[in-house]
Scaffold this motif. Structure first.
Motif, PDB file in Angstrom:
ATOM      1  N   SER A 240      16.576 -12.344 -21.339  1.00 51.32           N
ATOM      2  CA  SER A 240      15.582 -12.184 -20.285  1.00 51.32           C
ATOM      3  C   SER A 240      14.217 -12.769 -20.659  1.00 51.32           C
ATOM      4  O   SER A 240      13.258 -12.633 -19.900  1.00 51.32           O
ATOM      5  N   ALA A 241      14.131 -13.409 -21.809  1.00 57.16           N
ATOM      6  CA  ALA A 241      12.857 -13.972 -22.266  1.00 57.16           C
ATOM      7  C   ALA A 241      12.450 -15.158 -21.401  1.00 57.16           C
ATOM      8  O   ALA A 241      13.242 -16.088 -21.197  1.00 57.16           O
ATOM      9  N   PRO A 242      11.238 -15.160 -20.870  1.00 56.65           N
ATOM     10  CA  PRO A 242      10.774 -16.279 -20.041  1.00 56.65           C
ATOM     11  C   PRO A 242      10.829 -17.629 -20.756  1.00 56.65           C
ATOM     12  O   PRO A 242      11.136 -18.642 -20.133  1.00 56.65           O
ATOM     13  N   VAL A 243      10.553 -17.646 -22.041  1.00 59.87           N
ATOM     14  CA  VAL A 243      10.568 -18.902 -22.789  1.00 59.87           C
ATOM     15  C   VAL A 243      11.976 -19.492 -22.802  1.00 59.87           C
ATOM     16  O   VAL A 243      12.165 -20.693 -22.603  1.00 59.87           O
ATOM     17  N   LEU A 244      12.975 -18.645 -23.009  1.00 56.29           N
ATOM     18  CA  LEU A 244      14.352 -19.121 -23.020  1.00 56.29           C
ATOM     19  C   LEU A 244      14.755 -19.621 -21.644  1.00 56.29           C
ATOM     20  O   LEU A 244      15.371 -20.671 -21.512  1.00 56.29           O
ATOM     21  N   ARG A 245      14.382 -18.887 -20.606  1.00 55.40           N
ATOM     22  CA  ARG A 245      14.693 -19.329 -19.251  1.00 55.40           C
ATOM     23  C   ARG A 245      14.041 -20.675 -18.959  1.00 55.40           C
ATOM     24  O   ARG A 245      14.646 -21.543 -18.336  1.00 55.40           O
ATOM     25  N   GLU A 246      12.830 -20.858 -19.422  1.00 57.19           N
ATOM     26  CA  GLU A 246      12.125 -22.129 -19.200  1.00 57.19           C
ATOM     27  C   GLU A 246      12.837 -23.267 -19.927  1.00 57.19           C
ATOM     28  O   GLU A 246      12.992 -24.360 -19.383  1.00 57.19           O
ATOM     29  N   LEU A 247      13.292 -23.016 -21.155  1.00 62.42           N
ATOM     30  CA  LEU A 247      14.000 -24.042 -21.922  1.00 62.42           C
ATOM     31  C   LEU A 247      15.324 -24.432 -21.274  1.00 62.42           C
ATOM     32  O   LEU A 247      15.765 -25.568 -21.377  1.00 62.42           O
ATOM     33  N   LEU A 248      15.963 -23.470 -20.592  1.00 61.56           N
ATOM     34  CA  LEU A 248      17.257 -23.730 -19.980  1.00 61.56           C
ATOM     35  C   LEU A 248      17.165 -24.203 -18.538  1.00 61.56           C
ATOM     36  O   LEU A 248      18.177 -24.496 -17.913  1.00 61.56           O
ATOM     37  N   GLU A 249      15.960 -24.299 -18.014  1.00 65.28           N
ATOM     38  CA  GLU A 249      15.778 -24.784 -16.645  1.00 65.28           C
ATOM     39  C   GLU A 249      16.220 -26.244 -16.573  1.00 65.28           C
ATOM     40  O   GLU A 249      15.822 -27.064 -17.397  1.00 65.28           O
ATOM     41  N   PRO A 250      17.072 -26.574 -15.603  1.00 62.20           N
ATOM     42  CA  PRO A 250      17.531 -27.964 -15.506  1.00 62.20           C
ATOM     43  C   PRO A 250      16.407 -28.939 -15.138  1.00 62.20           C
ATOM     44  O   PRO A 250      15.977 -29.019 -14.008  1.00 62.20           O
ATOM     45  N   VAL A 251      15.898 -29.664 -16.116  1.00 64.23           N
ATOM     46  CA  VAL A 251      14.872 -30.681 -15.925  1.00 64.23           C
ATOM     47  C   VAL A 251      15.598 -31.999 -15.642  1.00 64.23           C
ATOM     48  O   VAL A 251      16.547 -32.343 -16.360  1.00 64.23           O
ATOM     49  N   PRO A 252      15.191 -32.715 -14.611  1.00 59.72           N
ATOM     50  CA  PRO A 252      15.879 -33.979 -14.297  1.00 59.72           C
ATOM     51  C   PRO A 252      16.021 -34.875 -15.529  1.00 59.72           C
ATOM     52  O   PRO A 252      15.072 -35.071 -16.284  1.00 59.72           O
ATOM     53  N   GLY A 253      17.240 -35.342 -15.758  1.00 58.51           N
ATOM     54  CA  GLY A 253      17.510 -36.212 -16.899  1.00 58.51           C
ATOM     55  C   GLY A 253      17.917 -35.486 -18.162  1.00 58.51           C
ATOM     56  O   GLY A 253      18.349 -36.110 -19.124  1.00 58.51           O
ATOM     57  N   SER A 254      17.810 -34.154 -18.175  1.00 56.51           N
ATOM     58  CA  SER A 254      18.167 -33.396 -19.375  1.00 56.51           C
ATOM     59  C   SER A 254      19.668 -33.126 -19.416  1.00 56.51           C
ATOM     60  O   SER A 254      20.372 -33.238 -18.411  1.00 56.51           O
TER      61      SER A 254
ATOM     62  N   GLY B 107      27.289 -23.453  -8.429  1.00 60.26           N
ATOM     63  CA  GLY B 107      25.915 -23.037  -8.647  1.00 60.26           C
ATOM     64  C   GLY B 107      25.390 -23.514  -9.973  1.00 60.26           C
ATOM     65  O   GLY B 107      26.087 -24.184 -10.730  1.00 60.26           O
ATOM     66  N   PRO B 108      24.160 -23.150 -10.263  1.00 57.99           N
ATOM     67  CA  PRO B 108      23.519 -23.632 -11.489  1.00 57.99           C
ATOM     68  C   PRO B 108      24.109 -22.991 -12.727  1.00 57.99           C
ATOM     69  O   PRO B 108      24.671 -21.904 -12.687  1.00 57.99           O
ATOM     70  N   VAL B 109      23.983 -23.682 -13.832  1.00 60.59           N
ATOM     71  CA  VAL B 109      24.384 -23.140 -15.123  1.00 60.59           C
ATOM     72  C   VAL B 109      23.306 -22.152 -15.529  1.00 60.59           C
ATOM     73  O   VAL B 109      22.118 -22.453 -15.495  1.00 60.59           O
ATOM     74  N   THR B 110      23.709 -20.938 -15.901  1.00 59.18           N
ATOM     75  CA  THR B 110      22.732 -19.913 -16.254  1.00 59.18           C
ATOM     76  C   THR B 110      23.014 -19.372 -17.638  1.00 59.18           C
ATOM     77  O   THR B 110      24.158 -19.423 -18.111  1.00 59.18           O
ATOM     78  N   ALA B 111      22.005 -18.858 -18.279  1.00 61.23           N
ATOM     79  CA  ALA B 111      22.168 -18.243 -19.600  1.00 61.23           C
ATOM     80  C   ALA B 111      22.873 -16.914 -19.443  1.00 61.23           C
ATOM     81  O   ALA B 111      22.712 -16.219 -18.466  1.00 61.23           O
TER      82      ALA B 111
END
Length: 71
Positions: free
Chosen positions: A8-22, A66-70
C-alpha cells in the motif's frame, strides 16, 4: 506486516504505474496472461519461461483484463 505496508506504499504504487514506454506499460498492454508471463520472464531473466514456470506463474496470479497491479 511489512508486505502489507509495501503493497500500500505510495512510492511503490508510483514505481509500478504504467509509464508509456516502460516495461510495466508494455506488459499491461498484453491481453493474454501467458503472454504477460513470457514478457515478464524475458525482461527479468533474459529468456522465455519453461512450461512449468508458466503454469506456476499463471496459477499464482489473477488472470483477467485490466491493468497489471501489485499484489
Amino acid at each position: 506486516m511489512q508486505a502489507r505496508f509495501l503493497a500500500s506504499a505510495p512510492v511503490l504504487r508510483e514505481l509500478l504505474e504504467p509509464v508509456p514506454g516502460s516495461t510495466v506499460a508494455e506488459v499491461a498492454a498484453i491481453p493474454d496472461p501467458a503472454g504477460r508471463v513470457e514478457a515478464l520472464f524475458r525482461a527479468a531473466f533474459g529468456r522465455a519461461p519453461d512450461a512449468e514456470e508458466t503454469a506456476a506463474a499463471l496459477a499464482s496470479t489473477v488472470a483477467g483484463p485490466g491493468p497489471v497491479t501489485a499484489v
